[in-house]
Structures are given as C-alpha cells and as structure tokens.
Design an enzyme around this catalytic site. Structure first.
Site, mmCIF file in Angstrom:
data_model
loop_
_atom_site.group_PDB
_atom_site.id
_atom_site.type_symbol
_atom_site.label_atom_id
_atom_site.label_comp_id
_atom_site.label_asym_id
_atom_site.label_seq_id
_atom_site.Cartn_x
_atom_site.Cartn_y
_atom_site.Cartn_z
ATOM 1 N N SER A 116 84.861 -8.324 -78.400
ATOM 2 C CA SER A 116 85.400 -6.459 -79.289
ATOM 3 C C SER A 116 85.774 -5.768 -79.586
ATOM 4 O O SER A 116 87.731 -5.684 -79.177
ATOM 5 C CB SER A 116 83.981 -5.918 -78.535
ATOM 6 O OG SER A 116 84.040 -4.774 -79.304
ATOM 7 N N TYR A 138 82.031 -0.517 -71.779
ATOM 8 C CA TYR A 138 81.943 -1.382 -72.625
ATOM 9 C C TYR A 138 83.285 -2.301 -72.691
ATOM 10 O O TYR A 138 83.864 -2.814 -73.118
ATOM 11 C CB TYR A 138 81.500 -0.571 -73.990
ATOM 12 C CG TYR A 138 80.977 -2.324 -74.621
ATOM 13 C CD1 TYR A 138 80.280 -3.089 -74.158
ATOM 14 C CD2 TYR A 138 82.220 -2.271 -76.080
ATOM 15 C CE1 TYR A 138 80.662 -3.927 -75.651
ATOM 16 C CE2 TYR A 138 82.139 -3.229 -77.365
ATOM 17 C CZ TYR A 138 81.210 -3.921 -76.318
ATOM 18 O OH TYR A 138 81.154 -4.672 -77.220
#
Length: 263
Positions: A142, A155
C-alpha cells in the site's frame, strides 16, 4: 507476463475489489485460476462469470487465512500444484484509528492476515517456484507503507513489512526465473475502506484512483520488469528514493559512532 495456455494463477482476497480485478485480468491473459477468499458464494459467482466470459477454468477455494487450518490448505496447494505459476498475494484488511483506542484483538487479526498469512503463502510459493526456476509472486502492499497517517500505525506497519519482505525476496531470486513484484496502490475506489475506520468519503476525489486504472498499472509494471509499482508516482521519484536508500544503507552498520553522537 505473456499470455499462457496451461498455467494457473492463485489469487487471494479474490471475492471482490482488487483481487477480483486481478483475477479477471489474469483470465484475459490466458491463465486458469484458483480463487481464494472467505466468501464461497461470491467466489463461485465470480468463477462462473470468468469461465463464461473467457473460457478459462476458475476453481474456488474458500478459506479464512487467519485460521491455521484454512491457511495450511492454501499453502499446500501452492507447494504441490505444479500448474500454479503465479501468486497474487492480495488478501488483506484495514484498521484505522488512534492506537490508544485500538482494539488489541482486531489489531492481532489484522497482523495475522496482513503479515502472518502473507508470509506463509509467499514462502510456499517461493519454495515451489524456486524448484521449477519459474514463477511470479505479486505482493500487494500500500502507499500507506511509506505515506503514514497518524491513524494508520498498525496497517502501515503491516504494509511496510510487505515492502521489506518483497525487496529481500527479490534479491534472493535475482538472476533466476522467479520474479517478485511489490504493488503499492494508493487510495483506490473499492469497498476495502468500508468499516475500516477511515471512509473513502473522507478523502478528496483527486486522491482516489479507479480500480481499473490501479490494476492496469500493476500489470504494466509487471510487464516492464518493475520491482515496485506505485500507480500514481512518476518513475523518477521512486528511482530517487531507491538511490538514496542505496547510498545510505552501507552506513547503517559500522564499528564507529557517527560524529554527532560522540560526547
């Protein structure tokens, strides 16, 4: 990655969003598929649609990758099925919010999925592909692995792990027939954000890429031999970052203190 007539791609997190888009594109390129996700009904619907549209075989394997028994079944498939030549290591979740109010159990589940399951599947694929000296491992990270937000501690940490792991794996397989790509999309218009703690509606439209464009970038980067693909980042900017890291990395380990620390 040219079209194939007899090879199979295994895609995790395939029941919707980016995983489903990867599956569709791989079928278009001539790959048969093994589709992995928790929701068997959605997997079956996707598989039937792919087969009807492309004629490619699409098998479903329902598995919750946070459960050891289910994870082991997918690992076994990667290790023993000689037809599988591509792993799209896409399954993952999101969890956003201040760390001081984070649910430890939810954080643990995210780490199991984004780190533990990711690692075990990449390891299984690496072992199988290495034995054949052929294969592609596409690891989905990501943009938040480096563009860290105050609410993305867990995350971002898991996705930074994906980047480091993938870079080491690529070095390990340099000059072999096994290719490793790290895909680092930014905000993409999917249902990933729903219930994550950070809704897509909180982001400006100019920061959100369409799913079709993001996946197009992933395959274009793979075809071009990129080690890291960031859909919206100009080539020169990533190259500059890599050059900086290569320049400073020899100084991360040494016997002498840097001058600024000497008292």
């Amino acid at each position: 990655m040219p079209p194939q007539d007899t090879k199979t791609a295994l895609v995790t997190g395939a029941s919707g969003g980016m995983g489903a888009a990867f599956a569709q594109r791989l079928a278009d390129r001539g790959y048969d598929l093994v589709l992995v996700a928790r929701n068997k009904e959605r997997l079956d619907t996707l598989a039937a649609g792919i087969t009807e549209r492309t004629g490619r075989r699409a098998e479903t394997l329902a598995a919750d990758l946070t459960r050891d028994k289910d994870l082991a079944s997918v690992e076994k498939r990667l290790r023993t099925d000689d037809a599988v030549h591509v792993l799209v290591n896409n399954a993952g979740g999101g969890l956003f919010g201040p760390i001081v109010t984070a649910d430890p159990a939810a954080a643990d589940e995210l780490i199991k999925l984004n780190v533990t399951a990711f690692t075990r599947l990449a390891t299984a694929a690496a072992a199988a592909f290495s034995a054949r000296d052929d294969g592609v491992i596409l690891n989905v990270s990501s943009g938040l692995a480096v563009g860290i937000l105050p609410v993305s501690a867990v995350y971002s940490g898991t996705k930074a792990y994906v980047v480091s792991f993938s870079q080491a794996l690529r070095q390990e397989f340099a000059d072999t027939g096994v290719r490793v790509q790290t895909f680092m999309p930014g905000a993409t218009r999917t249902k990933f954000w729903d219930g994550s703690g950070l809704e897509l509606s909180a982001l400006p439209d100019r920061a959100i890429m369409s799913l079709d464009d993001a996946v197009t970038a992933a395959f274009a980067g793979l075809d071009a031999g990129e080690s890291v693909t960031v859909p919206s980042l100009p080539d020169s900017e990533w190259a500059t970052l890599e050059e900086t890291l290569r320049a400073v990395s020899p100084h991360f380990s040494g016997a002498e203190l840097a001058a600024r620390y000497i008292r």
